[in-house]
Scaffold this motif. Structure first.
Motif, mmCIF file in Angstrom:
data_model
loop_
_atom_site.group_PDB
_atom_site.id
_atom_site.type_symbol
_atom_site.label_atom_id
_atom_site.label_comp_id
_atom_site.label_asym_id
_atom_site.label_seq_id
_atom_site.Cartn_x
_atom_site.Cartn_y
_atom_site.Cartn_z
ATOM 1 N N ALA A 338 0.711 -1.055 -0.034
ATOM 2 C CA ALA A 338 0.076 0.082 -0.203
ATOM 3 C C ALA A 338 0.896 1.432 -0.306
ATOM 4 N N GLU A 339 1.895 1.694 0.564
ATOM 5 C CA GLU A 339 3.280 2.589 0.916
ATOM 6 C C GLU A 339 3.416 2.570 -0.902
ATOM 7 N N LEU A 340 3.827 1.590 -1.354
ATOM 8 C CA LEU A 340 4.683 1.604 -2.465
ATOM 9 C C LEU A 340 3.942 2.032 -3.594
ATOM 10 N N GLY A 341 2.727 0.771 -3.813
ATOM 11 C CA GLY A 341 1.979 0.573 -5.474
ATOM 12 C C GLY A 341 2.422 -0.369 -5.714
ATOM 13 N N ILE A 342 3.362 -1.455 -5.401
ATOM 14 C CA ILE A 342 3.613 -2.336 -5.878
ATOM 15 C C ILE A 342 3.097 -3.223 -5.237
ATOM 16 N N PHE A 343 4.028 -4.767 -6.102
ATOM 17 C CA PHE A 343 3.278 -6.063 -5.378
ATOM 18 C C PHE A 343 4.304 -6.208 -4.535
ATOM 19 N N VAL A 344 3.968 -6.749 -3.366
ATOM 20 C CA VAL A 344 4.880 -6.979 -2.801
ATOM 21 C C VAL A 344 4.551 -8.449 -1.591
ATOM 22 N N ILE A 345 5.167 -9.610 -2.020
ATOM 23 C CA ILE A 345 4.722 -10.447 -1.774
ATOM 24 C C ILE A 345 5.536 -11.294 -0.688
#
Ligand code: PLP
Length: 434
Positions: A338-345
């Protein structure tokens, strides 16, 4: 609302700008594609020769040269490249192949596609790569190959695996699908064993959408790789492209795993940019590594001393979740995303725990109680792989194709999430359940 409010709770995200684009194409890529589109040859094995060297062959030669080896056989995908390598090495029904416990499930599925049995070897937590001692312990009289993966943004211990493969007399396949261009002691990965294999899937650092390649320094193996991937045919001798580009050989049974000319043209074009992209990712990856480890509870993967160049497919860190208020890895990933606006998994699950790995539904298991026993995943100790899946997360490589601003935004996100989660735990003010 405080500026420290997490984006996942409605606060302002750390990253508001777009990330660098991926995949990348430019005018050169378009020219290469149009060249194929209107050039009268859409595949290596087409039978309307146009007098021009196929892109498939041009890319193969360029990629072999890039890797500092003699030969490259382009194929239609990364999993396919593993199947082709195993078949060319003569690995087949009932043989055992060592596979890392934690990597993409397709590695094990490809082994099963040849009728061989994947033997899962646990990983080292510092690199998430196959543990050489565990690999040595897993070797039996039936071991026919070692499939070594260089995971995420590091390199497996090649010194140890070269020694192991040599002393055991077992061929090693290096799966470099996550490590195109990485160097160990000044030598490209993929050239340390019998065959190096690559995926050029869209997510990978060299891509044409779907594609792959197998490289080797061995002439005989090259001929076999060619035949496995082109229905038993190999390149015709000479450079007369008014003739067919392939000729029948039939030393073994092949299938059609050929890369189309469209895909080969894209790879041929993008390969010319790989060195400069590698250099950018290497520089920013090193910066991110050094900055992010300053955040409490965040540990980047080890960089082996022998690595002269890393290839960042995914930037991976392990977390001490106690320092994140005891939250789950999933909660941390969602807050960072949510902070980065990118896929973190999280990193991959151990293959034996993956929904995608269904060995009992393979042709190898069919009508064979003995094979079903040998394929039973309960027998494998994959403790470190399970720990890694609970504590390590990954960020896609495109974040490392920008500049320092991108690195700073990532570090700021880790710091913000770590501080919010640890202080929420300390003051007992728990936000919405994540
Ligand atoms: C992506 C990947 C594959 C599979 O490649 P595909 O092109 O998707 O078939 C195999 N091995 C590793 C290590 C990968 O990362």
């Amino acid at each position: 609302m405080s500026i420290n409010e997490l984006a996942i709770n409605g606060g302002r995200p750390c990253r508001t700008l777009d990330w660098p684009a991926w995949p990348i194409a430019d005018d050169g890529t378009e020219r290469a594609l149009r060249d194929v589109l209107f050039g009268g040859r859409w595949t290596l094995t087409g039978n309307t020769p146009n007098g021009v060297e196929p892109y498939e062959k041009r890319f193969g030669r360029a990629f072999a040269e890039f890797n500092g080896t003699a030969h490259c056989v382009p194929v239609s995908g990364g999993s396919v490249s593993i199947i082709v390598a195993l078949r060319a090495l003569g690995v087949g029904f009932g043989d055992e192949v060592l596979v890392p416990a934690l990597t993409w499930s397709g590695c094990a599925a490809s082994v099963l596609a040849t009728g061989a049995v994947p033997i899962f070897v646990d990983i080292e937590l510092a690199t998430l790569a196959m543990d050489p001692d565990a690999a040595a312990a897993a070797i039996t009289s039936r071991t026919a190959a070692i499939l070594l993966v260089h995971p995420y943004c590091t390199i497996a211990n090649l010194d140890a695996f070269v020694t192991l493969a040599r002393s055991a007399g077992i061929p090693m396949i290096e799966d470099c699908s996550q490590a195109h261009g990485a160097k160990w002691r000044e030598q490209r990965v993929g050239t340390f064993g019998a065959v190096g294999v690559f995926s050029m899937h869209e997510t990978k650092v060299l891509t044409c959408g779907e594609g792959g390649a197998a490289i080797t320094g061995d002439d005989e193996l090259f001929s076999r790789l060619c035949q496995v991937r082109a229905d038993g045919r190999k390149y015709a001798p000479g450079n007369d492209y008014h003739q067919l580009a392939v000729q029948d050989a039939g030393d073994l049974l092949g299938h059609n795993f050929c890369l189309s000319e469209f895909h080969a043209a894209i790879l041929w074009d993008r390969l010319q940019h790989l060195d400069s992209e590698l250099e950018t990712r290497e520089r920013l990856g090193a910066l991110l590594r050094s900055m992010v480890q300053e955040v409490d509870g965040v540990f980047p993967l080890d960089r082996p001393e022998e690595a002269d160049m890393l290839s960042y497919w995914r930037f991976v860190v392990r977390l001490d979740l106690e320092r994140f208020g005891g939250r789950s890895l999933d909660a941390v990933c969602k807050a960072l995303a949510a902070e980065l606006g990118i896929f973190v998994i999280p990193v991959d699950p151990p293959i034996v725990d993956s929904l995608l790995y269904q060995p009992m539904k393979s042709i190898a298991a069919k009508n064979s109680p003995e094979m079903r026993r040998r394929l039973d995943v309960a027998q494998f100790d994959v403790q470190h792989a399970r720990d890694a899946h609970r504590t390590a997360l990954r960020i896609p490589h495109r974040v490392l194709l920008g500049g320092e601003r991108e690195v700073e935004d990532i570090v700021a996100s880790f710091r913000k999430v770590q501080q919010a989660f640890s202080s929420a735990a300390a003051s007992d003010v728990i936000g919405p359940a994540l």
